[in-house]
Design an enzyme around this catalytic site. Structure first.
Site, short mmCIF file in Angstrom:
data_model
loop_
_atom_site.label_atom_id
_atom_site.label_comp_id
_atom_site.label_asym_id
_atom_site.label_seq_id
_atom_site.Cartn_x
_atom_site.Cartn_y
_atom_site.Cartn_z
N THR A 48 0.90 -1.22 0.12
CA THR A 48 -0.15 0.02 0.00
C THR A 48 0.93 1.37 -0.11
O THR A 48 0.53 2.07 -0.82
CB THR A 48 -0.80 0.12 1.19
OG1 THR A 48 -1.49 -1.41 1.33
CG2 THR A 48 -1.93 1.19 1.27
N THR A 49 1.73 1.32 0.78
CA THR A 49 2.58 2.54 1.22
C THR A 49 3.38 2.95 -0.22
O THR A 49 3.94 3.88 -0.24
CB THR A 49 3.41 2.54 2.45
OG1 THR A 49 2.40 2.25 3.37
CG2 THR A 49 4.24 3.76 2.70
N TYR A 111 -13.29 -4.71 -2.03
CA TYR A 111 -14.40 -4.45 -2.84
C TYR A 111 -15.47 -5.71 -2.81
O TYR A 111 -16.87 -5.33 -2.65
CB TYR A 111 -13.85 -3.93 -4.17
CG TYR A 111 -15.33 -3.52 -5.16
CD1 TYR A 111 -15.58 -2.18 -4.98
CD2 TYR A 111 -15.69 -4.27 -6.17
CE1 TYR A 111 -16.77 -1.70 -5.78
CE2 TYR A 111 -16.71 -3.84 -6.75
CZ TYR A 111 -17.34 -2.61 -6.86
OH TYR A 111 -18.21 -2.16 -7.25
N TYR A 137 -2.73 -9.92 5.74
CA TYR A 137 -2.88 -8.64 5.90
C TYR A 137 -4.09 -8.08 6.10
O TYR A 137 -5.05 -8.19 5.25
CB TYR A 137 -2.27 -7.67 4.77
CG TYR A 137 -2.18 -6.17 4.92
CD1 TYR A 137 -2.22 -5.49 6.12
CD2 TYR A 137 -2.04 -5.35 3.88
CE1 TYR A 137 -2.28 -4.16 6.20
CE2 TYR A 137 -1.86 -4.04 3.90
CZ TYR A 137 -2.12 -3.49 5.15
OH TYR A 137 -2.23 -1.85 5.15
N ARG A 142 -9.46 0.10 4.58
CA ARG A 142 -9.08 -0.10 3.12
C ARG A 142 -9.99 -0.86 2.43
O ARG A 142 -10.27 -0.72 1.24
CB ARG A 142 -7.57 -0.33 2.87
CG ARG A 142 -6.61 0.84 3.25
CD ARG A 142 -5.23 0.75 2.90
NE ARG A 142 -4.28 1.73 3.25
CZ ARG A 142 -4.42 2.98 2.23
NH1 ARG A 142 -5.03 2.90 0.93
NH2 ARG A 142 -3.65 3.92 2.71
N LYS A 166 -0.31 -9.28 9.39
CA LYS A 166 -0.21 -7.53 9.73
C LYS A 166 -1.28 -7.37 10.07
O LYS A 166 -2.56 -7.08 9.42
CB LYS A 166 0.54 -7.21 8.42
CG LYS A 166 0.41 -5.58 8.64
CD LYS A 166 0.71 -4.97 7.19
CE LYS A 166 1.06 -3.41 7.26
NZ LYS A 166 1.21 -2.66 6.02
N ILE A 208 5.10 -3.32 10.60
CA ILE A 208 5.39 -2.88 9.24
C ILE A 208 5.23 -1.55 9.14
O ILE A 208 3.96 -0.96 9.16
CB ILE A 208 4.79 -3.83 8.21
CG1 ILE A 208 5.03 -5.06 8.28
CG2 ILE A 208 4.92 -3.47 7.00
CD1 ILE A 208 4.35 -6.27 7.37
#
Length: 295
Positions: A48-49, A111, A137, A142, A166, A208
Site C-alpha cells: 500500500t505505502t 471491494y 494483511y 481499506r 499484519k 510494518i
C-alpha cells in the site's frame, strides 16, 4: 516447518517519484541505504505505502530487483501479492520472479466483501500456490471487510506456511484474541504505527511501519526497548511521536511520510493520482513538530 522471520522494524517502503512522475530510482536506492544503516530489520515492498496500484508491471519488476540488489541478503524482504480475484493472485504467484524474496504479504480481498469462509478459502488457495512464508494483511479501513480473530487463527492452524498477520484493524481486543488463541509458531505484526507500542506489549513481534521510512533509528529503538522490557523508556518515544502519527495519515498514506521525507531533503514531494500531496496546513504542522523533535 516454516517460521516467521519478519520481526522488529519492518519498513513499508515508499516509491519516490521525480517531478515528471517517473520513478526516482536514485532516491529509492539512497533511502534503502539510510534505513539499513538506522535499524531496519526487514523491508515490505510493493504494498500500500509503495503506491503499488499505480505502478506498471515494468516499474514493479525494476523496484523489486533494485531492493533485492541493495539489500544483498542482509535482511528479509516481504513482497506484496494481493487482490480480489483469487485465481489471478494464484496465477501471478506461480509465474512471478521471487528470486531474493523471503515471503509474501497478501491483503484481504477488497471491494467484493467476502464472508469469513470466503476469506479462509482465498488465503488457503494463496498459501497453496507458494512455498514461501505468507503474511496475511487485515486492513478493513481499506478493504471494506474485517477478518475475524477466529478466521485468522483457523488459517494459522491449517496452513503451515501462513506464519503471521499484519493486523491493521485498529481493534486491540481482536489483536489480543489472536495472540491468545494462535499457534505458538504464528506471529502478529502491527500494521499501525500508533498502536505498535500497545500491540508489542500484548505480544506482537514487530511492525510494518510507515513512519519508519523517515525515522527508522528512533522507531526501532522504541521496539528494542520494549522487547527488553524497558517499557517506560519505550513509552516515552511512543508519546514523542503521538502528534506525528495523526498528521501522517490525515491526508492519506503515503502523503504524510512523503512530506516528511521531502522536508528532510530525501525525496521530492510527488505522488501519483488519485493520491496527492498533503495540504499546506498539514505540511506546516508536520514541519513544526519535526523542528520540535530536532528531526
Amino acid at each position: 516447518m516454516v517460521h516467521n522471520i519478519f520481526k522488529g522494524l519492518g519498513i513499508a517502503l515508499i516509491t519516490p517519484f521525480n517531478e515528471d512522475g517517473s520513478v526516482d530510482y536514485a532516491s529509492l536506492s539512497r533511502l534503502i541505504d539510510y534505513q539499513l544503516r538506522n535499524g531496519a530489520d526487514f523491508f515490505c515492498i510493493l504494498a500500500t505505502t509503495g503506491e503499488t496500484p499505480c505502478l506498471t508491471s515494468d516499474e514493479k519488476s525494476r523496484i523489486k530487483d533494485l531492493v533485492v540488489e541493495k539489500v544483498g541478503g542482509r535482511v528479509p524482504i516481504l513482497m506484496g501479492f494481493g487482490g480480489n480475484n483469487t485465481m489471478a493472485v494464484v496465477e501471478e504467484l506461480k509465474s512471478a520472479d521471487l528470486n531474493g524474496i523471503s515471503g509474501i504479504l497478501s491483503v484481504c480481498p477488497y471491494y467484493n466483501k467476502p464472508s469469513q469462509e470466503g476469506l479462509y478459502l482465498h488465503f488457503k488457495a494463496i498459501a497453496g500456490a507458494t512455498k514461501l512464508p505468507v503474511v496475511l494483511y487485515n486492513v478493513p479501513g481499506r478493504t471494506g471487510v474485517n477478518m475475524t480473530a477466529a478466521t485468522t487463527v483457523r488459517l494459522a492452524r491449517d496452513c503451515k506456511n501462513i506464519v503471521a498477520i499484519k493486523e491493521a484493524s485498529g481493534n486491540l481486543e481482536q489483536v489480543d484474541e489472536i495472540i491468545k488463541d494462535k499457534p505458538a509458531d504464528f506471529d502478529v505484526i502491527s500494521g499501525d504505527d500508533a498502536l505498535t507500542f500497545p500491540m508489542i506489549s500484548c505480544g506482537a513481534v514487530g511492525v510494518i511501519s510507515v513512519i519508519g521510512n523517515a525515522l527508522p533509528k528512533e522507531f526501532s529503538r522504541m521496539i528494542r526497548l520494549e522487547f527488553n522490557g524497558e517499557y517506560a523508556a519505550a513509552r516515552e518515544i511512543h508519546h514523542r511521536f503521538t502528534d506525528l502519527f495523526g498528521l501522517l495519515f490525515v491526508d492519506g498514506n503515503p502523503a504524510g511520510v512523503k512530506a516528511m521525507l521531502h522536508e528532510m531533503g530525501m525525496i521530492k514531494n510527488v505522488l501519483r493520482l488519485p493520491l496527492v500531496p498533503t495540504r499546506i496546513s498539514t505540511l506546516q504542522k508536520l514541519s513544526e513538530i519535526m523542528k520540535e523533535l530536532k528531526i
